[in-house]
Write a protein that holds these residues in place. Sequence first.
Motif, PDB file in Angstrom:
ATOM      1  N   MET A  32       0.800  -1.118   0.046  1.00  0.00           N
ATOM      2  CA  MET A  32       0.338  -0.035  -0.055  1.00  0.00           C
ATOM      3  C   MET A  32       1.019   1.033   0.250  1.00  0.00           C
ATOM      4  O   MET A  32       1.805   1.167   0.680  1.00  0.00           O
ATOM      5  N   SER A  33       0.735   2.347  -0.886  1.00  0.00           N
ATOM      6  CA  SER A  33       1.063   3.648  -1.231  1.00  0.00           C
ATOM      7  C   SER A  33       1.080   4.792  -0.136  1.00  0.00           C
ATOM      8  O   SER A  33      -0.313   4.163   0.698  1.00  0.00           O
ATOM      9  N   ARG A  34       1.275   5.026   1.081  1.00  0.00           N
ATOM     10  CA  ARG A  34       1.637   6.096   1.583  1.00  0.00           C
ATOM     11  C   ARG A  34       1.616   7.608   0.846  1.00  0.00           C
ATOM     12  O   ARG A  34       3.177   8.082   0.785  1.00  0.00           O
ATOM     13  N   LEU A  35       0.838   8.203   1.039  1.00  0.00           N
ATOM     14  CA  LEU A  35       0.889   9.908   0.401  1.00  0.00           C
ATOM     15  C   LEU A  35       1.722  10.627   1.282  1.00  0.00           C
ATOM     16  O   LEU A  35       2.001   9.850   2.494  1.00  0.00           O
ATOM     17  N   GLY A  60      -3.024   5.019   5.884  1.00  0.00           N
ATOM     18  CA  GLY A  60      -4.180   3.799   5.167  1.00  0.00           C
ATOM     19  C   GLY A  60      -3.836   3.419   6.361  1.00  0.00           C
ATOM     20  O   GLY A  60      -5.017   2.460   6.607  1.00  0.00           O
ATOM     21  N   ASP A  61      -2.088   3.565   7.133  1.00  0.00           N
ATOM     22  CA  ASP A  61      -2.140   1.575   8.291  1.00  0.00           C
ATOM     23  C   ASP A  61      -2.614   1.996   9.271  1.00  0.00           C
ATOM     24  O   ASP A  61      -2.557   1.697  10.415  1.00  0.00           O
ATOM     25  N   TYR A  82      -6.007   7.994  17.594  1.00  0.00           N
ATOM     26  CA  TYR A  82      -5.769   7.649  18.344  1.00  0.00           C
ATOM     27  C   TYR A  82      -5.148   6.264  18.861  1.00  0.00           C
ATOM     28  O   TYR A  82      -4.012   5.130  18.837  1.00  0.00           O
ATOM     29  N   ARG A  83      -6.466   5.415  18.750  1.00  0.00           N
ATOM     30  CA  ARG A  83      -5.820   4.017  18.856  1.00  0.00           C
ATOM     31  C   ARG A  83      -6.050   3.493  18.062  1.00  0.00           C
ATOM     32  O   ARG A  83      -4.897   2.648  17.794  1.00  0.00           O
ATOM     33  N   SER A  84      -6.499   3.855  16.096  1.00  0.00           N
ATOM     34  CA  SER A  84      -5.760   3.367  15.340  1.00  0.00           C
ATOM     35  C   SER A  84      -4.229   3.654  14.795  1.00  0.00           C
ATOM     36  O   SER A  84      -3.669   3.241  14.929  1.00  0.00           O
ATOM     37  N   HIS A  85      -3.870   4.590  15.330  1.00  0.00           N
ATOM     38  CA  HIS A  85      -2.172   4.640  16.077  1.00  0.00           C
ATOM     39  C   HIS A  85      -2.191   4.225  16.713  1.00  0.00           C
ATOM     40  O   HIS A  85      -0.661   3.109  16.541  1.00  0.00           O
TER      41      HIS A  85
END
Length: 109
Positions: A1-4, A16-17, A95-98
């Motif tokens: 997956m590419s990250r901008l 996206g991650d 925050y939780r995703s991070h």
Amino acid sequence: MSRLPETERPAGQAAGDGFNEVIHAPVRLRICATLDPVREVEFGTLLTVLGVSKSALSKHISVLADAGYVAQRRAVRDTRQRVWLSLTKSGRSAYRSHVAALHRILGEA
């Protein structure tokens, strides 16, 4: 997956991650970690917990607020104006995703 690159994403938007450059800064990460398990925290209490200066804390809170992650509520208590801070719904989610992204990174190491 590419990250901008962060400069090509809207301010405050995570990759996206789930990795979030706005939250990742050490003081901002600690602010979010302190606010996540509670409804709100008074600014002075956060100063004590984090051990940073008023100006540094204010700057970090401004960045989080500008991203829509932290809400501020002003109230008078003991005849003094107090500022209460809380994570917004999107702030808690970011925050939780991070944190989950950091766990994935550490799991891959």
